[in-house]
Design a protein around this motif. Sequence first.
Motif, PDB file in Angstrom:
ATOM      1  N   LYS A  80      75.341 -48.329 -53.305  1.00 32.64           N
ATOM      2  CA  LYS A  80      75.873 -49.525 -53.967  1.00 32.64           C
ATOM      3  C   LYS A  80      75.715 -50.765 -53.076  1.00 32.64           C
ATOM      4  O   LYS A  80      75.433 -51.860 -53.573  1.00 32.64           O
ATOM      5  CB  LYS A  80      77.348 -49.293 -54.318  1.00 32.64           C
ATOM      6  CG  LYS A  80      77.905 -50.321 -55.264  1.00 32.64           C
ATOM      7  CD  LYS A  80      79.185 -49.839 -55.919  1.00 32.64           C
ATOM      8  CE  LYS A  80      79.788 -50.884 -56.832  1.00 32.64           C
ATOM      9  NZ  LYS A  80      78.835 -51.440 -57.806  1.00 32.64           N
ATOM     10  N   THR A  81      75.870 -50.587 -51.781  1.00 31.78           N
ATOM     11  CA  THR A  81      75.716 -51.712 -50.856  1.00 31.78           C
ATOM     12  C   THR A  81      74.303 -52.284 -50.957  1.00 31.78           C
ATOM     13  O   THR A  81      74.108 -53.503 -50.976  1.00 31.78           O
ATOM     14  CB  THR A  81      75.971 -51.252 -49.405  1.00 31.78           C
ATOM     15  OG1 THR A  81      77.267 -50.676 -49.346  1.00 31.78           O
ATOM     16  CG2 THR A  81      75.868 -52.410 -48.429  1.00 31.78           C
ATOM     17  N   PHE A  82      73.320 -51.410 -51.021  1.00 28.21           N
ATOM     18  CA  PHE A  82      71.926 -51.869 -51.099  1.00 28.21           C
ATOM     19  C   PHE A  82      71.626 -52.502 -52.461  1.00 28.21           C
ATOM     20  O   PHE A  82      70.836 -53.434 -52.550  1.00 28.21           O
ATOM     21  CB  PHE A  82      70.977 -50.709 -50.783  1.00 28.21           C
ATOM     22  CG  PHE A  82      71.071 -50.278 -49.351  1.00 28.21           C
ATOM     23  CD1 PHE A  82      70.383 -50.958 -48.355  1.00 28.21           C
ATOM     24  CD2 PHE A  82      71.900 -49.233 -48.979  1.00 28.21           C
ATOM     25  CE1 PHE A  82      70.505 -50.588 -47.017  1.00 28.21           C
ATOM     26  CE2 PHE A  82      72.026 -48.865 -47.649  1.00 28.21           C
ATOM     27  CZ  PHE A  82      71.334 -49.540 -46.669  1.00 28.21           C
ATOM     28  N   ASP A  83      72.292 -51.966 -53.500  1.00 25.64           N
ATOM     29  CA  ASP A  83      72.147 -52.592 -54.822  1.00 25.64           C
ATOM     30  C   ASP A  83      72.714 -54.009 -54.786  1.00 25.64           C
ATOM     31  O   ASP A  83      72.131 -54.939 -55.351  1.00 25.64           O
ATOM     32  CB  ASP A  83      72.886 -51.773 -55.896  1.00 25.64           C
ATOM     33  CG  ASP A  83      72.225 -50.418 -56.146  1.00 25.64           C
ATOM     34  OD1 ASP A  83      71.067 -50.240 -55.708  1.00 25.64           O
ATOM     35  OD2 ASP A  83      72.867 -49.544 -56.757  1.00 25.64           O
ATOM     36  N   GLU A  84      73.864 -54.166 -54.109  1.00 23.49           N
ATOM     37  CA  GLU A  84      74.483 -55.503 -54.008  1.00 23.49           C
ATOM     38  C   GLU A  84      73.573 -56.451 -53.222  1.00 23.49           C
ATOM     39  O   GLU A  84      73.405 -57.616 -53.584  1.00 23.49           O
ATOM     40  CB  GLU A  84      75.845 -55.402 -53.311  1.00 23.49           C
ATOM     41  CG  GLU A  84      76.912 -54.765 -54.186  1.00 23.49           C
ATOM     42  CD  GLU A  84      78.165 -54.404 -53.410  1.00 23.49           C
ATOM     43  OE1 GLU A  84      78.243 -54.689 -52.192  1.00 23.49           O
ATOM     44  OE2 GLU A  84      79.084 -53.832 -54.023  1.00 23.49           O
TER      45      GLU A  84
END
Lengths: 281, 121
Positions: A80-84
Amino acid sequence: MTHCPDYSYLANVLLRRAGIVLAEKKTHMIETRLMPVVRRFGFRDIPSLLKELHYGHEALVQAVIEAMTTNDSAFFRDRKTFDEFRDIVLPALKEARSDTKQLKIWCTACAAGQEPYSIAMLLDDAKLADEGWSITLVATDINSQMIARAQEGVYSQFEVQRGLPIRRLVSNFTQEGANWRISDHLRRMVTFRTFNLLDSYGWLPDCDVVFCRNVLMYFDLKTRASVLERIGDILMPDGALLVGPAESMDSYILGYVLADSAPGLFYKSRPAPARRLSLVK
Amino acid sequence: MKTCLVVDDSRVIRKVACKILADLSFETMEAENGAEALMACRRKMPDVILLDGQLPQMSGIDFLKSLRSETKGNHPVVLICTTENDPTDLSEAIIAGADEYILKPFDRELIAAKLAEVGLV
């Protein structure tokens, strides 16, 4: 062990030199982590090593600190961090920096390099270099052995399968026996350096994005505050700070504002309303 | 309930994989070689196949090529299993139609993570 004076001295060295709090419930790790150092330096046992630690032999102190740090990582860990980063941070910065076309990103604790290489893959996907952007991607870690590994960019089959989709593996790595080597193209995108987060940040550029994930939790409150303040000093006014999702609800992220609907993503100050609309999906 | 076909010539590995998949709420089927797996697929197409890349006789890749020639699109999802000492050529596996890969020996966490990556859990 925990009441032994040498244990207290070890805890003190870790706190003073690396900001690491050695919790009593984690003292079982001492034996597992320090035995390789015992063997490397030729001590009889751990008490002998701890006794010698008092004399401040720098190579030994550094080896102990490195052994006691946690280096667990994975490609695209906490996806999710990389998606953000890809969906919120990067588009906003592309717009905000369209005049200079420069981006500066810092990974504060990169372990064996999986995090910065994951970021490099996303930057590569965005084809920023093709559009004339200049990207500075700096990755640091307190552990010099981890930095050496990161620079080499060779990972075991076990390491690459954690979070790395098959297509990324095949397109960004070459197989060397049982291991996989990252492409020269991605390796050249990252500048690695051994760095202690308690040391001076003067050599770092002003950053647009700082990844500081799963690091602050090892520090005491005072050290967390100090590190966050100094990151704030080098972070651009509209820059983004990414911490681990589990860390985002903690009250110690002082001086930053959590982005709407994006766990782990913080800004130094809340972006202006018009801008926020473009930041939040 | 989603279905998974486990294709491996090792009975022990099939048993372990089926137990993990059952825990993840999958209905499981087994095949010990590529020919058996093709027949199983013709009888009832599973949602996902856990495929050993190093099957004897008809290799995992050959099975995959045959399967993809018989089916349309990306269904079923295929996770190809490889080992550290005998790695499958993953480029060849992708071309043949593999969706993801798993290193043996696998555990519940890894299978669950890979199934999540392909949107099945």
